[in-house]
Design an enzyme around this catalytic site. Sequence first.
Site, PDB file in Angstrom:
ATOM      1  N   ALA A  57       0.694  -1.226   0.030  1.00 33.72           N
ATOM      2  CA  ALA A  57       0.140   0.125   0.112  1.00 33.72           C
ATOM      3  C   ALA A  57       0.968   1.345   0.049  1.00 33.72           C
ATOM      4  CB  ALA A  57      -1.034   0.185   1.126  1.00 33.72           C
ATOM      5  N   PRO A  58       0.413   2.284  -0.752  1.00 27.56           N
ATOM      6  CA  PRO A  58      -0.877   2.654  -1.273  1.00 27.56           C
ATOM      7  C   PRO A  58      -0.926   1.825  -2.912  1.00 27.56           C
ATOM      8  CG  PRO A  58       0.241   4.464  -1.404  1.00 27.56           C
ATOM      9  CD  PRO A  58       1.081   3.569  -0.708  1.00 27.56           C
ATOM     10  N   ASP A  71      -0.497 -10.449   6.574  1.00 20.60           N
ATOM     11  CA  ASP A  71       0.542  -9.656   7.666  1.00 20.60           C
ATOM     12  C   ASP A  71       2.026  -9.959   6.840  1.00 20.60           C
ATOM     13  OD1 ASP A  71       2.369  -8.663   9.385  1.00 20.60           O
ATOM     14  OD2 ASP A  71       0.901  -9.148  10.979  1.00 20.60           O
ATOM     15  N   ASP A 128       9.462  -2.631   0.989  1.00 18.96           N
ATOM     16  CA  ASP A 128       9.387  -1.213   1.358  1.00 18.96           C
ATOM     17  C   ASP A 128       9.012  -0.959   2.674  1.00 18.96           C
ATOM     18  OD1 ASP A 128       9.823   1.722   0.731  1.00 18.96           O
ATOM     19  OD2 ASP A 128       7.438   1.374   0.627  1.00 18.96           O
ATOM     20  N   CYS A 165      11.685   5.264   3.903  1.00 12.53           N
ATOM     21  CA  CYS A 165      11.588   6.614   3.929  1.00 12.53           C
ATOM     22  C   CYS A 165      11.843   7.318   5.042  1.00 12.53           C
ATOM     23  CB  CYS A 165      10.312   7.060   3.267  1.00 12.53           C
ATOM     24  SG  CYS A 165       8.990   6.567   4.178  1.00 12.53           S
TER      25      CYS A 165
END
Length: 594
Positions: free
Chosen positions: A298-299, A347, A459, A510
């Site tokens: 997501a997203p 998950d 990510d 990030c």
Amino acid sequence: MKKAGDCICLLKTFRRSFLTLQNPTPKMDLSGRYSYSPLLRWNPQVEEYFIRAYGADHFSRISKALTRPSCYSCIRVNTLKTTTDDVIQKLLAIIQNSGRSEADVASSVKGRLQNGTISESQIPGLEYVVFVKGSGPHTIDYGYEPDKPRKEVIVSRKCAEAVLRGAQVYVPGVMACSSHVEKGDVVAVSVAVEQPTLDGGWGLGITRGTVLQGSQTDPYYFERSGLYIGQGTAMMSRAGIFRASEGIAVDMHNRIFQLPSFYDVLEGQIFLQNLPSIVTAHALDPQKGERILDMCAAPGGKTTAIASLLGDEGEVVAVDRSHNKVMDIQKLAAEMGLKCITTYKLDALKAVRRKNESNDEPNMCNSKDNNYITSQNSDSMKLHKEVPSIAAEGLNGDKSCKEKVSNEKGVERTYVSKADTRKNMRRMRNGPGRNQCLGGRAENSKGFSPNSFDRVLLDAPCSALGLRPRLFAAEETIQSLRNHGKYQRRMFDQAVQLVRPGGIIVYSTCTINPGENEALVRYALDRYKFLSLAPQHPRIGGPGLVGRYEFPDGYVEEWLKPGEEELVQRFDPSSPLDTIGFFIAKFTVGPKDA
């Protein structure tokens, strides 16, 4: 009760007086007050940690950069539907017809476009990326007069960060407002940032709906100095703002940073995405026909970027543990016309299928809405046809589902409760609910077989300390940063099991925190001897951090070793590239039995 209320009022008064004494400003330079010059606050231990990692001057530059948005927007063109040149021409046409007068367009827009406001990326391999240049910071004349204070609106920090990225001020974000503000009034917009509380924490001591008088007795009067983010027109009266539950409260027409908004623009043809995220998909280097896993999808930006690089030929499996986020990925894939993406609710910490499970397909029978399942690849379509329709067969759908599960699990018994039966009957009578109105629902998965993917992208969820603009960072502590790292290592362990020998793992975050970046790389290379760092293309980020850090409790955090720093990409918010803070590491997987 009255005494308790009096005590609370007394505490608030004391707190305001205490903070005022801590920040005495008898004579304030109004040119400094009505400006944008925020100071990013950190937890003291975290700040010391980052200073040790980057150096004091470098970290100071990073902190300043984080309080500002990037000076440009990065657009990924969906080359399966259109071309870069076509998108640029359409964007030019949209900007020139953005509702301003012809004189304004002629004098401002056309001039800026000729100076390269919209341009195609010159980075090799990223020719399908378009940059749209913004501007700022701008100096705004708020028209302050000592005897006639300007009408003001105070917004929450989250609201302000969105406004700095180009959004409007929406009703839920307004915290306080001057009295007698009417629709159409011009208002100055400032932000209330969390401040130290008497208990040693951080908080926002403003009750929503507070009236501003334009004097030094206003809440956060001194703390808001240098935190004015622009000027706008009130779209509602003061009473309307605090009565409404939604809608635009202030139309921002004079901003500190001018960045174009792409909301509902060329839907399906373009996707607004940070440059490092686009580079991450390229670093994975997906090849047509491969099976690829996006573990925390997501997203869906990186998922769709990977599918586009595949030319929609192959299989991209996108998982997320949130049902609604999985639905968002499905919606984005449909908008972009991508058929090779399969989405599951799962998950990432349970991504590897347990040995006692029979297969790695989603357990569709556990879904009570089998007739609403959206399937996005050929295998899922086959499964979809096999699942009986509840609407057509009523309770027989549950019966056949029960039999199928029994066959899969052998002697294991499946029980369909009366509550489930009643729920299915209600759906037959009332139709799909909110989550099914998009034409599908998220399929559950029990995980995947080891060595079943050619490439894996992780990510990872992180502290997000690289996202910008950011006006507050003190919520993160040394312990919370270390906890993020532990969580990411557990996810990485799952990724290692799922990728086949000879495959690729790309890890990204990030955040600027080396404990979630370089320390993860060190963990991976030390624990899994069959992993090795691989070169990345394109390489436009900077080198990683080499060294180690010893915490006060004696724990030593190891980062990269000399020679490894050039094999990762670290995107520095304070660098000329002007991106968010980001980190990418790419691993090749050797023989696992070695």
